[in-house]
Enzyme design. Structure first.
Site, PDB file in Angstrom:
ATOM      1  CG  HIS A  38      -2.220  -0.621   1.041  1.00  0.00           C
ATOM      2  ND1 HIS A  38      -3.406   0.027   1.283  1.00  0.00           N
ATOM      3  CD2 HIS A  38      -2.552  -1.856   0.599  1.00  0.00           C
ATOM      4  CE1 HIS A  38      -4.413  -0.784   1.020  1.00  0.00           C
ATOM      5  NE2 HIS A  38      -3.913  -1.944   0.598  1.00  0.00           N
ATOM      6  CD  GLU A 107      -6.705  -2.149  -3.195  1.00  0.00           C
ATOM      7  OE1 GLU A 107      -5.589  -1.633  -2.931  1.00  0.00           O
ATOM      8  OE2 GLU A 107      -6.903  -3.371  -3.155  1.00  0.00           O
TER       9      GLU A 107
END
Length: 323
Positions: A38, A107
């Site tokens: 991330h 994402e």
């Protein structure tokens, strides 16, 4: 037999702690490990997001047995697929063959940082498919030149290649991704215990390939503390990937989850110290056909206690139930 894994959650602990945690997971007997990749945490309360690939290099040197895996890396925007191939080959060498490359369509939360907008899901899947072909070509050795719809590669070559290329996993959440994974992946990855996902994966060529799931848990001797921690840091999980893939910032997830209650979270995530509750949470994955299930202990400061409890209580209970 179901293999039980440990998750290095980069969003909830710093890099040195993550390495310490996976060393502990190896020591107490987890069967494998995975790491999130991330740029942002889901919620501000998580408070971290270090570079997963640096952590993987350190983890490869600090451990000797436990397999490592990205869960998952997005090779379509923030990283060029040629660079993902180089990183994966390097970690496979450092870990002496213990690495698997988990990939997904990503994402907005993490990919928006390089600009250029967030493509619709159909385009993201096109980009992922092209990226996988580039990565596999580089794993095969020699120079690779590619001029495709989404990527250009000009005479690239991996100069340090492992004898065995890292197996490639692809994350799935619907029919389109299952079709992609079925014909391109060596294994399938999912975060929901839906047998239909695995059935679709099998229909498109995935039959007989490994399948890896992931489950958040919140261990604490005080159940109320476990529930509060899960609500503070993981209430986004129930939004589903059609939402999670689109929101661009932790503040977006704060707004989207403002009405999620502690009871809502406790009904979907096992909390406390009753091993039977954790066994029952794992059961749907096992019954759906997942042979590997990675647990995510919620809370970066709760890992050592979780690992100790896992060694004494949780892992024996899970192996008795699913071994």
């Amino acid at each position: 037999m179901v293999r039980i894994g440990y998750t290095m959650m980069t969003e909830q602990a710093g890099p040195r702690d993550l390495v310490e945690h996976v060393v502990g997971a190896e020591e107490v007997g987890f069967d494998f490990s995975v790491i999130s990749d991330h740029y942002f945490p889901w919620l501000r309360a998580q408070g971290h997001s270090s570079y997963a690939w640096s952590v993987l290099g350190a983890a490869a040197q600090a451990t000797s047995r436990i397999p490592l895996m990205t869960y998952v890396t997005c090779p379509i925007l923030r990283y060029h697929p040629a660079i993902v191939a180089q990183k994966a080959a390097t970690v496979q060498l450092l870990s002496e063959g213990r690495f698997r490359l988990g990939l997904g369509a990503g994402e907005n939360l993490n990919e928006h940082v390089v600009g250029g907008g967030w493509p619709p899901v159909d385009v993201r899947h096109e980009m992922l498919e092209e990226a996988v072909h580039i990565i596999r070509a580089l794993f095969e050795g020699g120079h690779v030149t590619h001029h495709g719809q989404h990527y250009d590669v000009e005479s690239a070559r991996l100069w340090d290649l492992p004898e065995q290329a890292p197996p490639i996993g692809i994350a799935v959440s619907g029919d389109q991704s299952c079709e992609l994974a079925g014909h391109l992946a060596d294994l399938v990855i999912a975060t929901e215990p839906k047998a239909g996902l695995l059935e679709a994966f099998d229909r498109h060529g995935g039959s007989g390939k490994p399948r890896v799931g992931q489950l958040p848990v919140s261990y604490d001797p005080d159940r109320d503390t476990a529930v509060k921690r899960a609500h503070s840091q993981f209430r986004w999980f129930g939004l589903g990937w059609k939402v999670n893939a689109e929101l661009p910032h932790p503040d977006s997830f704060e707004a989207a989850t403002q009405f999620v209650t502690e009871d809502d979270v406790a009904s979907s995530i096992p909390c406390g110290d009753d091993p039977e509750a954790f066994v029952e949470a794992v059961r749907p994955y096992a019954e759906a056909g997942f042979g590997e299930i990675a647990l995510v202990q919620i809370g970066g400061d709760a890992q050592r206690e979780f690992l100790d409890w896992s060694a004494k209580t949780l892992l024996p209970a899970l192996r008795e139930a699913f071994g």
